[in-house]
Write a protein that holds these residues in place. Sequence first.
Motif, PDB file in Angstrom:
ATOM      1  N   GLY B  57       0.816  -1.192   0.000  1.00  8.35           N
ATOM      2  CA  GLY B  57       0.000   0.000   0.000  1.00  8.35           C
ATOM      3  C   GLY B  57       0.851   1.243   0.000  1.00  8.35           C
ATOM      4  N   ILE B  58       0.288   2.292   0.498  1.00  9.45           N
ATOM      5  CA  ILE B  58       0.969   3.578   0.552  1.00  9.45           C
ATOM      6  C   ILE B  58       1.012   4.006   2.002  1.00  9.45           C
ATOM      7  N   SER B  59       2.100   4.635   2.362  1.00 10.70           N
ATOM      8  CA  SER B  59       2.229   5.115   3.725  1.00 10.70           C
ATOM      9  C   SER B  59       2.093   6.634   3.740  1.00 10.70           C
ATOM     10  N   VAL B  60       1.276   7.109   4.646  1.00 11.35           N
ATOM     11  CA  VAL B  60       1.069   8.545   4.800  1.00 11.35           C
ATOM     12  C   VAL B  60       1.420   8.914   6.231  1.00 11.35           C
ATOM     13  N   THR B  61       2.239   9.912   6.397  1.00  8.10           N
ATOM     14  CA  THR B  61       2.633  10.352   7.732  1.00  8.10           C
ATOM     15  C   THR B  61       1.992  11.701   8.022  1.00  8.10           C
ATOM     16  N   LEU B  62       1.311  11.771   9.158  1.00  4.81           N
ATOM     17  CA  LEU B  62       0.602  12.984   9.518  1.00  4.81           C
ATOM     18  C   LEU B  62       1.067  13.450  10.897  1.00  4.81           C
ATOM     19  N   PRO B  63       0.924  14.733  11.165  1.00  2.00           N
ATOM     20  CA  PRO B  63       1.223  15.209  12.515  1.00  2.00           C
ATOM     21  C   PRO B  63       0.205  14.642  13.497  1.00  2.00           C
ATOM     22  N   ALA B  64       0.690  14.193  14.628  1.00  2.00           N
ATOM     23  CA  ALA B  64      -0.198  13.504  15.571  1.00  2.00           C
ATOM     24  C   ALA B  64      -0.880  14.502  16.500  1.00  2.00           C
ATOM     25  N   GLU B 111      -8.009   1.497   2.084  1.00  2.00           N
ATOM     26  CA  GLU B 111      -8.490   1.506   3.458  1.00  2.00           C
ATOM     27  C   GLU B 111      -7.317   1.814   4.388  1.00  2.00           C
ATOM     28  N   VAL B 112      -7.637   2.315   5.556  1.00  2.00           N
ATOM     29  CA  VAL B 112      -6.609   2.501   6.567  1.00  2.00           C
ATOM     30  C   VAL B 112      -6.401   1.142   7.226  1.00  2.00           C
ATOM     31  N   VAL B 113      -5.410   0.428   6.743  1.00  2.00           N
ATOM     32  CA  VAL B 113      -5.224  -0.940   7.217  1.00  2.00           C
ATOM     33  C   VAL B 113      -4.327  -0.987   8.441  1.00  2.00           C
ATOM     34  N   GLY B 114      -3.645   0.100   8.712  1.00  2.00           N
ATOM     35  CA  GLY B 114      -2.805   0.121   9.889  1.00  2.00           C
ATOM     36  C   GLY B 114      -2.354   1.531  10.170  1.00  2.00           C
ATOM     37  N   ALA B 115      -1.978   1.775  11.395  1.00  2.00           N
ATOM     38  CA  ALA B 115      -1.493   3.094  11.772  1.00  2.00           C
ATOM     39  C   ALA B 115      -0.583   2.948  12.966  1.00  2.00           C
ATOM     40  N   GLY B 116       0.335   3.872  13.081  1.00  2.00           N
ATOM     41  CA  GLY B 116       1.245   3.843  14.213  1.00  2.00           C
ATOM     42  C   GLY B 116       2.282   4.927  14.049  1.00  2.00           C
ATOM     43  N   GLY B 117       3.200   5.007  14.983  1.00  2.00           N
ATOM     44  CA  GLY B 117       4.249   5.997  14.880  1.00  2.00           C
ATOM     45  C   GLY B 117       4.655   6.522  16.233  1.00  2.00           C
ATOM     46  N   PRO B 118       5.617   7.447  16.246  1.00  2.00           N
ATOM     47  CA  PRO B 118       6.045   8.044  17.509  1.00  2.00           C
ATOM     48  C   PRO B 118       4.996   9.012  18.036  1.00  2.00           C
ATOM     49  N   PHE B 119       5.344   9.702  19.087  1.00  2.00           N
ATOM     50  CA  PHE B 119       4.369  10.583  19.722  1.00  2.00           C
ATOM     51  C   PHE B 119       4.012  11.754  18.819  1.00  2.00           C
ATOM     52  N   GLU B 120       4.958  12.185  18.016  1.00  2.00           N
ATOM     53  CA  GLU B 120       4.738  13.418  17.259  1.00  2.00           C
ATOM     54  C   GLU B 120       4.014  13.191  15.944  1.00  2.00           C
ATOM     55  N   THR B 121       4.178  12.024  15.370  1.00  2.00           N
ATOM     56  CA  THR B 121       3.563  11.772  14.060  1.00  2.00           C
ATOM     57  C   THR B 121       2.810  10.449  14.098  1.00  2.00           C
ATOM     58  N   ILE B 122       1.957  10.322  13.150  1.00  2.00           N
ATOM     59  CA  ILE B 122       1.238   9.057  13.013  1.00  2.00           C
ATOM     60  C   ILE B 122       1.256   8.674  11.535  1.00  2.00           C
ATOM     61  N   SER B 123       1.612   7.453  11.271  1.00  2.00           N
ATOM     62  CA  SER B 123       1.710   6.981   9.891  1.00  2.00           C
ATOM     63  C   SER B 123       0.555   6.042   9.587  1.00  2.00           C
ATOM     64  N   LEU B 124      -0.078   6.303   8.486  1.00  2.00           N
ATOM     65  CA  LEU B 124      -1.184   5.461   8.043  1.00  2.00           C
ATOM     66  C   LEU B 124      -0.693   4.530   6.949  1.00  2.00           C
ATOM     67  N   GLU B 125      -1.071   3.303   7.048  1.00  2.00           N
ATOM     68  CA  GLU B 125      -0.826   2.370   5.959  1.00  2.00           C
ATOM     69  C   GLU B 125      -2.122   2.223   5.187  1.00  2.00           C
ATOM     70  N   LEU B 126      -2.093   2.665   3.973  1.00  2.00           N
ATOM     71  CA  LEU B 126      -3.287   2.571   3.142  1.00  2.00           C
ATOM     72  C   LEU B 126      -3.146   1.382   2.205  1.00  2.00           C
ATOM     73  N   GLY B 127      -4.164   0.634   2.091  1.00  2.00           N
ATOM     74  CA  GLY B 127      -4.122  -0.521   1.204  1.00  2.00           C
ATOM     75  C   GLY B 127      -5.450  -1.220   1.213  1.00  2.00           C
ATOM     76  N   SER B 128      -5.393  -2.489   0.984  1.00  2.00           N
ATOM     77  CA  SER B 128      -6.602  -3.296   0.988  1.00  2.00           C
ATOM     78  C   SER B 128      -6.565  -4.228   2.177  1.00  2.00           C
ATOM     79  N   SER B 129      -7.683  -4.328   2.856  1.00  2.00           N
ATOM     80  CA  SER B 129      -7.738  -5.232   3.997  1.00  2.00           C
ATOM     81  C   SER B 129      -7.952  -6.668   3.544  1.00  2.00           C
ATOM     82  N   LEU B 130      -7.922  -6.864   2.252  1.00  2.00           N
ATOM     83  CA  LEU B 130      -8.008  -8.229   1.735  1.00  2.00           C
ATOM     84  C   LEU B 130      -6.744  -8.957   2.150  1.00  2.00           C
ATOM     85  N   SER B 131      -6.911  -9.914   3.009  1.00  2.00           N
ATOM     86  CA  SER B 131      -5.739 -10.538   3.603  1.00  2.00           C
ATOM     87  C   SER B 131      -5.119 -11.541   2.639  1.00  2.00           C
TER      88      SER B 131
END
Lengths: 1040, 153
Positions: B57-64, B111-131
């Motif tokens: 997928g694609i990773s998007v990093t946003l300010p947390a 879809e937002v299939v995952g998210a995480g990151g340090p305290f300052e930012t949050i990274s979204l993993e966009l992709g398909s939840s089709l496992s």
Amino acid sequence: MSIVASDPFDTLVYQQSLVATPLEEGAAAGADNLDVAQRAIKIGEVVPIVFCKQENGAGGVLISPGATEARFENDGANAVSAYYHLVLSEGEIDSVEVRDVFQRSCRVGSFTQSYNRRAGAWPPGNFIADRFTVAETTGENLFVDSEFPATQDIDVTAQVYTLSFYGTGTITLSGASTAGPLVGTGDVPARVTLTFTPTAGTLTLTLTGSIVQPWFETGSFATGSLVTRPRPECPYYCGSGGSYRGMSTGSFINSAPEGDTRWNRQVHMFIRGGMHVPRLLQSGVGPSNNVADLMLWLLRKTGRTPEALIDLDAFETAAQFTKQNDFRFDGVLSQSSNLEDFIAAHARYFLLSKSKRGGKVGIRSLLPTTPAGELLTSPVRPVYVFNEDSIIPGSFQITYMPLNERKPFCALMLWRQQPEDDIGLIRTTEVRYEGTALEGPYEQHDLSGFVASENHAVKVGTYILATRRYRTHTLRIKALPAAFNATLSQGDIVQVVMRRQASSAAPGEHRYLYEVDRIGKTRTGEVSLDLIHFPVDRQGRSLVALEVEAARGSGVLLSTTKSGISCDVNDSTDTTVLPDDSLDPGDWDLPDDSVFEVVLEDNDFDNDFNFDTDGDDFTDGGDDLNDFVFDPPPTFDPDLDLDFGPLDQPDFDLDDDGIPNSDDPDDDNDGIPDGLDPDDDNDGIPDDLDPDDDNDGIPDGGDFNIDFGSELATGGGSDGGTGGDGDSGFVDGDGAGGVGGGSAGTGAGESGGGTPNQPEEEQPPGLLSVFFGEPSYSGLSVNVQVSLLGMPEVLTSGDVAFDPPWQIFLFMSNGLAPVFSSANFQVGSENDIYIIWSFPAEDGDQLVTIEGVSVVNTNVITPAEFDLTATLEYNATGAELIEKVNARVLRKIYTLQSVGPSDSVSFTTPSVPGANKLNGINIPINGRFTDDAELYTAVNSGTGVRTYVAAITGVVEWTINVQEEEFEGTDVFEPENRWKYMKVFLVLGNSVPGFAATVTAAYSSFPANNAEYESSAHLSGFAFTVDTASIEAFPGFLPG
Amino acid sequence: MARGQAQYLRIFDETSTYHRWQNYYLNTTVTIDAAQWSFLAFDVDGFTSGQTGDEGGISVTLPATAFVVSAVEDAIRNGRLCELQMFEFNTLDGNNAPQVGQQLIANFVGEVVGAGGPFETISLELGSSLSPVGAQVPPRKFTSRLIGVPAKL
């Protein structure tokens, strides 16, 4: 920044052929033995999918369905009748004809088919009984067919005869003798005998009752003795039955004589039309053999891929490609697998590949095609040429196919020759280049499970060979952004031209065509391209496409080798479909669905969070001391309640006085008004113990019916019904007054005192509840029309007071939000102006008190064009800011960002030519409430999107359509998903006191199975005029 | 040509759009086709489209910020979709607002299939939840509700 994630480069080499070498080879998947024991289905197995469609005599698939239930019984001759209940396929399939039903390899037995229920009418079980015969006899039995005894005439002479039998019946003699009668004395083995001498002539033996093994022989005593026949060893665990929802089922019955165990043989069926699915290239639902239809259906049914992530265009293109090239899927999915694996394993054998375009999942052809889906065999022109000017230096990376992938081999293609009127046979076709791999190596590709065409198999084999022969390398480059950036997409053909200039050697040129396999784009601009060599001939035509297009099978059909005397009992040309003799599911004594499921309570605290109106993070009632608006117990009293149901309740009009309970001030006609009646429905259960006080079929906790009387319509006092029921539910317990006019409600609830209506100087908002009931599970469209008449022209009156304006809520009893639900303004004059704005609940809208709307420019608007400026002014009572407010003016949405307390924003509509009324505009409707508490939460704190409609002039009417079959992800056949009633809540603004509104509501579009309600009197007479000056306050909406 | 690229991120579902952000026009809310896009300093690692469909997928990093974190949690909980668009334009033609002639050069929906990151930012993993693992087809299994207690033959 801008790191491009990608797969390891080495994989590209192996992708380039896209039909991988099989890791394991074995027997053909499509080959099944016929003469085997009937298979039983086990819990946990997958429900098979039969996907096929016979066209022009080709296609279809033989299935060997498993049995879920069985019944065994034997007759007097000990012949066994076996009944098998079979599950044929997921979904509905075409009807199976008599000629297409086999047991072993023989057309025998009787078969009926059903869908969505159990087939056949026979109860399962082992009903094998002991059967007897007379053995060791020395005399000749003159009785004809003692196995199945019946009354008969026997020629006799004047000599001594003995008649005997077992059982409790009676044999009466007449004609040549009137001796007897011979009366049985008991069940087997009690034998009775009668010795007599008739005159010569005809003796008539008349049988009544249970007669077992009657013997009539010469002599003065009965010979022989009764012996028990061997008991057929039939299975004892015969199944219990289930709902069989959503699947095709069949009942097969056949018999075998004593000693013949062929009753336990496997049943097979030839399916000409498989599971009905929505078809990409044909309208409607029906059987299909297009693999794109199958993959799309599977993708949707996994429930994990939102529709927005499905590349429908790609699926349609792929469907066109497979249709044009006659690549058909005729097979059964009976093995559980991963969807990605399934697509990867099967798509390649249709010369397709899974694709992802812009994040959307699809499938696409492995070869270039024309727009019509035919293989592109004309010269190919590159859409872009990359050269030294566009390729970033150092990014050129070529990888040649490894040697082991380029050695000649023979593709051994397995496919199924499928006669139209017989069982299919597995075929192999060897595909090789002339003079190569005569003795191998072989590479086996098994298409026998789903391909019934030799040409199909040969073309796939040709593709496998040609790609490995002609495609020599793959290439990866990085390019500078240029004109191609916006247009190039995967699958396009490009050319790479690079000149090699070495000081010590002659110059050369790298000039090849490539198919774009992957594109990576970054914010820095460089574009990464994965390219696959696209071999062409001198005319620029695809070599692979040319060879695949030209590939044909031998066309020779082999004999099925079927020989010997036919064992068919049924005619091989009999196209009869036996009628469905299944019973209604309700006729089977099956456990309730609740036996099979455990539904966990959703303890998500979202709703609690919504109660945190002051933003102090205390969420629950007791903790949230500052929540002075929404502190429980909430009062939630509709001021007007149009009660339409549920219509399936026989006592909807309890006293049969023609006045529905909801309108009847005295439901049980006992002379005591409901508000004072301790037992409203006279059912003997006091209201405080009665879960359904008015016997309208709606539990009190969910009953918004306030029992208002007809006087409401005239503006008189209500019956105080909101307090009258005295239920534990918050609706009635607090007992706010009815919606009547100035006089107080008269009814005090048993447990909660009715709050009299009190006219107020500042007019509070009102709440209208339209309450529909209709138990249904398909095809119901409810059309609600609410007409509000005489609304003031508030826009031309300057500022609009606003606390609150209009809100629409939809309550579905099954807690499911319809996919499609909207409120449409259908009526309005050209000069009407509407302002609608909304904001998501999660933006903290409960922190906001909207103080007013100021219309800056209120000039008369011409029908042709207008320009309106409006200003929203509002205050936030909490510390947090409003993040977003959407304001919609005449179909334009304006997003207002990060507005703080007391800020104001303004927006100006552009000039909009044409009509400016809001016909057709959709207003979001809140749904997904499973009980009143949730609804209360939603209405008070705003779950989902609140929609406000302010400033309405003239006549407004809107329609709410709910098509239940469009409920997303819902099996509408599940009882718990059927909805019993729907409520539409309209919060009336209090902006201008004294206006009158006429509210009407009606059904329309009834499903066929509920047509009887269409003319029901329950649906008429619900027109009320309400003076907002007298509408009771709705505390939840009063400003804190 | 002075090439500029602006990326737009939209969080939506079948019925509503919940957030529209762009990362080019600093502290500015811009309007495209009547839709308003507010500024958010997010970062996208790149767009990939592939024929074989095996790319991630694609990773998007946003300010947390609290608002963004809330939006992300809502998106994951409610299965909302994210649409990323990359527009290219000539900055010499204007740099204050989206240009009418800007070109859409990449588009991705996931879809937002995952998210995480340090305290300052949050990274979204966009992709398909089709496992890619686990059994999914055929989608239904024989259950007690469907067939009761099956026969043993």
